[in-house]
Design an enzyme around this catalytic site. Sequence first.
Site, PDB file in Angstrom:
ATOM      1  N   ASP A  17       0.822  -1.212   0.000  1.00  0.00           N
ATOM      2  CA  ASP A  17       0.000   0.000   0.000  1.00  0.00           C
ATOM      3  C   ASP A  17       0.854   1.260   0.000  1.00  0.00           C
ATOM      4  OD1 ASP A  17       0.959  -0.447   2.558  1.00  0.00           O
ATOM      5  OD2 ASP A  17      -0.986  -0.710   3.493  1.00  0.00           O
ATOM      6  N   HIS A  30      -7.127  -4.696  10.500  1.00  0.00           N
ATOM      7  CA  HIS A  30      -6.968  -4.576   9.044  1.00  0.00           C
ATOM      8  C   HIS A  30      -5.637  -5.129   8.571  1.00  0.00           C
ATOM      9  CE1 HIS A  30      -5.103  -0.395   9.803  1.00  0.00           C
ATOM     10  NE2 HIS A  30      -4.189  -1.040   9.136  1.00  0.00           N
ATOM     11  N   GLU A  44      -9.596  -1.613   5.539  1.00  0.00           N
ATOM     12  CA  GLU A  44     -10.238  -1.264   6.798  1.00  0.00           C
ATOM     13  C   GLU A  44     -11.499  -2.099   7.013  1.00  0.00           C
ATOM     14  OE1 GLU A  44      -8.666   0.338   8.798  1.00  0.00           O
ATOM     15  OE2 GLU A  44      -7.838   2.238   8.109  1.00  0.00           O
ATOM     16  N   ASP A  72      -7.374  -2.370  14.475  1.00  0.00           N
ATOM     17  CA  ASP A  72      -8.760  -2.712  14.144  1.00  0.00           C
ATOM     18  C   ASP A  72      -8.849  -3.979  13.279  1.00  0.00           C
ATOM     19  OD1 ASP A  72      -7.844  -1.810  11.705  1.00  0.00           O
ATOM     20  OD2 ASP A  72      -9.232  -0.120  11.536  1.00  0.00           O
TER      21      ASP A  72
HETATM   22  C1  GLP Z   1      -0.655   0.473   8.573  1.00  0.00           C
HETATM   23  C2  GLP Z   1      -0.207  -0.340   7.360  1.00  0.00           C
HETATM   24  C3  GLP Z   1      -0.365  -1.817   7.620  1.00  0.00           C
HETATM   25  C4  GLP Z   1       0.301  -2.170   8.935  1.00  0.00           C
HETATM   26  C5  GLP Z   1      -0.343  -1.418  10.063  1.00  0.00           C
HETATM   27  C6  GLP Z   1       0.226  -1.758  11.427  1.00  0.00           C
HETATM   28  O1  GLP Z   1      -2.016   0.589   8.641  1.00  0.00           O
HETATM   29  N1  GLP Z   1      -0.942  -0.006   6.190  1.00  0.00           N
HETATM   30  O2  GLP Z   1       0.217  -2.551   6.545  1.00  0.00           O
HETATM   31  O3  GLP Z   1       0.192  -3.562   9.143  1.00  0.00           O
HETATM   32  O4  GLP Z   1      -0.156  -0.040   9.807  1.00  0.00           O
HETATM   33  O5  GLP Z   1       1.393  -1.047  11.656  1.00  0.00           O
HETATM   34  P1  GLP Z   1       2.437  -1.399  12.797  1.00  0.00           P
HETATM   35  O6  GLP Z   1       3.188  -2.601  12.325  1.00  0.00           O
HETATM   36  O7  GLP Z   1       3.312  -0.186  12.883  1.00  0.00           O
HETATM   37  O8  GLP Z   1       1.668  -1.645  14.039  1.00  0.00           O
END
Ligand code: GLP
Length: 275
Positions: A71, A142, A147, A140
């Site tokens: 993404d 995702h 989402e 959440d």
């Molecule tokens: C963002 C990214 C996800 C990632 C998430 C969690 O939303 N788009 O790909 O998994 O953050 O991030 P973190 O690993 O910093 O908790």
Amino acid sequence: MLLCVRVIIEPDSEAASRRAAKFVADLLRKKPDCVLGLATGSSPLATYRELIRLHKDEGLDFSQVTTFNLDEYVGLSSVHPQSYRQFMQVNLFDHINIRLTSTNVPDGRALDFETHCRQYEQRIHDAGGIDLQILGIGTDGHIAFNEPGSSLGSRTRLKSLASETIRDNARFFGGEAKVPRLAVTMGVGTILESRRCILLAFGDHKAKAIRDTVEGPVTAQVTASALQLHREVICILDQPAASLLTRRDYYADVEKAQSLLEAGQLKQLGIGGQG
Ligand code: GLP
């Protein structure tokens, strides 16, 4: 190989990240021209550090690898410090021998997103599909930026960020107001087509999302739960992220059986026995 949702619980995130990096390294050694799906965020950071170490110390070769990131924020150029392209350069690509032209991150400043998303899917297809997809998880539940409420069959497209995600990511932008509201993201359907997924989650703030993902019903309200439909998912967790799972003993038994299988100790598993 026991194909299922595997749950590997390591004592801490460093050990979990080394384990994840080993899966990637094993694949690279077996298939040097493999296609990796990559994630951003804090969860894969130590895995990338270990891959860099393996490249520097043991010559792990990325020269034939192709990568696709999950993404990107809409509106950020590839050189914006918070863009996911920059994240990948700084935390992995600049330190390994990967060809820049073989790394793909969605373009947050595309002029025509419909065409861009279609082409991104086509590029994944033309590369032969993703062999191994690394994933983090939002609080959440995702995956990528899918989402709650995202179609479980969705493809790469634009997505509005949920308020929880905007809040979680505000720390990187110096405040909620500065977090982009839209992202371009692989869909859940795109992710489900990868041959293998590794889901990383560390810390007790991920425990509920992990419980819902692994032991809850498959629901678009927790898009990571769609991984239950995937042919081969490996969740690599630290103890706090696993703390709300009710079947931890069973997951440990499965891992013991998996190690015996991999070591060829079939008799101990009752395979090939008589009577
Ligand atoms: C963002 C990214 C996800 C990632 C998430 C969690 O939303 N788009 O790909 O998994 O953050 O991030 P973190 O690993 O910093 O908790």
